[in-house]
Design a protein around this motif. Structure first.
Motif, PDB file in Angstrom:
ATOM      1  N   SER A  64       0.831  -1.211   0.000  1.00  0.00           N
ATOM      2  CA  SER A  64       0.000   0.000   0.000  1.00  0.00           C
ATOM      3  C   SER A  64       0.861   1.255   0.000  1.00  0.00           C
ATOM      4  CB  SER A  64      -0.930   0.031   1.217  1.00  0.00           C
ATOM      5  OG  SER A  64      -1.666  -1.156   1.350  1.00  0.00           O
ATOM      6  N   VAL A  65       1.801   1.329   0.944  1.00  0.00           N
ATOM      7  CA  VAL A  65       2.703   2.480   1.052  1.00  0.00           C
ATOM      8  C   VAL A  65       4.039   1.984   1.603  1.00  0.00           C
ATOM      9  CG1 VAL A  65       3.142   4.674   2.248  1.00  0.00           C
ATOM     10  CG2 VAL A  65       0.827   4.134   1.472  1.00  0.00           C
ATOM     11  N   ALA A  66       5.118   2.457   1.015  1.00  0.00           N
ATOM     12  CA  ALA A  66       6.451   2.137   1.523  1.00  0.00           C
ATOM     13  C   ALA A  66       7.329   3.363   1.336  1.00  0.00           C
ATOM     14  CB  ALA A  66       7.047   0.938   0.780  1.00  0.00           C
ATOM     15  N   GLY A  67       8.282   3.533   2.235  1.00  0.00           N
ATOM     16  CA  GLY A  67       9.149   4.688   2.086  1.00  0.00           C
ATOM     17  C   GLY A  67      10.289   4.688   3.076  1.00  0.00           C
ATOM     18  N   ALA A  78       7.139   8.792  10.468  1.00  0.00           N
ATOM     19  CA  ALA A  78       7.536   8.576   9.072  1.00  0.00           C
ATOM     20  C   ALA A  78       6.453   7.810   8.319  1.00  0.00           C
ATOM     21  CB  ALA A  78       8.861   7.809   9.003  1.00  0.00           C
ATOM     22  N   ALA A  79       5.853   6.824   8.969  1.00  0.00           N
ATOM     23  CA  ALA A  79       4.781   6.055   8.340  1.00  0.00           C
ATOM     24  C   ALA A  79       3.576   6.952   8.043  1.00  0.00           C
ATOM     25  CB  ALA A  79       4.384   4.873   9.224  1.00  0.00           C
ATOM     26  N   GLU A  85       1.844  11.508   1.960  1.00  0.00           N
ATOM     27  CA  GLU A  85       2.525  11.931   0.731  1.00  0.00           C
ATOM     28  C   GLU A  85       2.142  11.070  -0.469  1.00  0.00           C
ATOM     29  OE1 GLU A  85       6.690  13.581   2.739  1.00  0.00           O
ATOM     30  OE2 GLU A  85       6.760  11.839   1.426  1.00  0.00           O
ATOM     31  N   GLU A  86       2.183   9.745  -0.308  1.00  0.00           N
ATOM     32  CA  GLU A  86       1.998   8.852  -1.459  1.00  0.00           C
ATOM     33  C   GLU A  86       0.557   8.697  -1.905  1.00  0.00           C
ATOM     34  OE1 GLU A  86       3.954   5.066  -1.318  1.00  0.00           O
ATOM     35  OE2 GLU A  86       5.929   5.983  -1.061  1.00  0.00           O
ATOM     36  N   ILE A  87      -0.391   8.668  -0.923  1.00  0.00           N
ATOM     37  CA  ILE A  87      -1.778   8.401  -1.331  1.00  0.00           C
ATOM     38  C   ILE A  87      -2.787   9.399  -0.759  1.00  0.00           C
ATOM     39  CG2 ILE A  87      -1.291   5.952  -1.721  1.00  0.00           C
ATOM     40  CD1 ILE A  87      -2.842   5.342   0.879  1.00  0.00           C
ATOM     41  N   GLU A 136       2.076  11.284  -8.043  1.00  0.00           N
ATOM     42  CA  GLU A 136       2.319  10.718  -9.363  1.00  0.00           C
ATOM     43  C   GLU A 136       3.764  10.290  -9.609  1.00  0.00           C
ATOM     44  OE1 GLU A 136       0.621  13.351 -12.255  1.00  0.00           O
ATOM     45  OE2 GLU A 136      -1.394  13.108 -11.427  1.00  0.00           O
ATOM     46  N   GLU A 137       4.731  10.916  -8.926  1.00  0.00           N
ATOM     47  CA  GLU A 137       6.127  10.513  -9.101  1.00  0.00           C
ATOM     48  C   GLU A 137       6.377   9.126  -8.506  1.00  0.00           C
ATOM     49  OE1 GLU A 137       5.918  13.625  -6.607  1.00  0.00           O
ATOM     50  OE2 GLU A 137       4.808  14.025  -8.442  1.00  0.00           O
TER      51      GLU A 137
END
Length: 180
Positions: A64-67, A78-79, A85-87, A136-137
């Motif tokens: 779903s999200v990683a970073g 951070a999570a 940021e991502e979604i 989008e990046e």
């Protein structure tokens, strides 16, 4: 995007050193990251399709999200930041449930050496996918899949990485424990 990150040793202990993410990937320095798996109350899991411009696994339906965790940043914060940021999903730290830390080591064909400790969280997705806003990046698409899908990655093309089936089974078990 290059960012300053903490360096950890091969056991995940902070060394007090920092470097740019690109340097860590060039030299294979261990560093902490987050994985957030978002599920729904009706046993679905949100997966993101990685942007085609990503250096590793472009176009793959993934977590779903990683970073990466910024140098000095609290892991849970951070999570929360990466999810936003991502979604575009606002999640409270108390709604993230840490289920473990996973040591991950892989050398990619493009020269990136990923030596990471993934801090793994699960959380309920409480909005519709249509309400989410993609970075989008990083993210090309978002889609809900049946939770069982992550147990059968070999049956799907370009969906997760079959060599990590034990990890996906671990995540599946923890989500089911919350839902049942």
């Amino acid at each position: 995007m290059d960012e300053l990150i903490d360096i950890v040793d091969e056991n995940g202990n902070y060394t007090g050193k920092t470097c740019l993410k690109s340097e860590a990937h060039k030299h294979g320095y261990f560093h902490p990251t987050i994985h957030v798996w978002l599920y729904t109350s009706n046993k679905q899991i949100l997966l993101q399709k990685r942007a085609l411009t990503k250096k590793v696994f472009p176009g793959l339906w993934d977590i779903s999200v990683a970073g990466h965790i910024a140098a000095g940043e609290n892991i849970k914060i951070a999570a929360v930041r990466e999810v936003k940021e991502e979604i575009g999903f606002d999640i409270l730290p108390e709604n993230l449930h840490k289920i473990g830390t996973r040591k991950h080591m892989v050398n990619h064909s493009n020269g990136i050496i990923d030596n990471e400790f993934h801090h793994v969280f699960i959380a309920e997705l409480t909005v519709s996918v249509q309400e989410l806003k993609l970075q989008e990046e990083e993210v090309a698409d978002l889609k809900l899949f049946s939770l069982e899908t992550i147990l059968h990655t070999k049956n799907y093309e370009n969906l997760l990485l079959p060599q990590y089936q034990d990890y996906y089974s671990f995540v599946h078990k923890h989500i089911l424990n919350i839902l049942t």
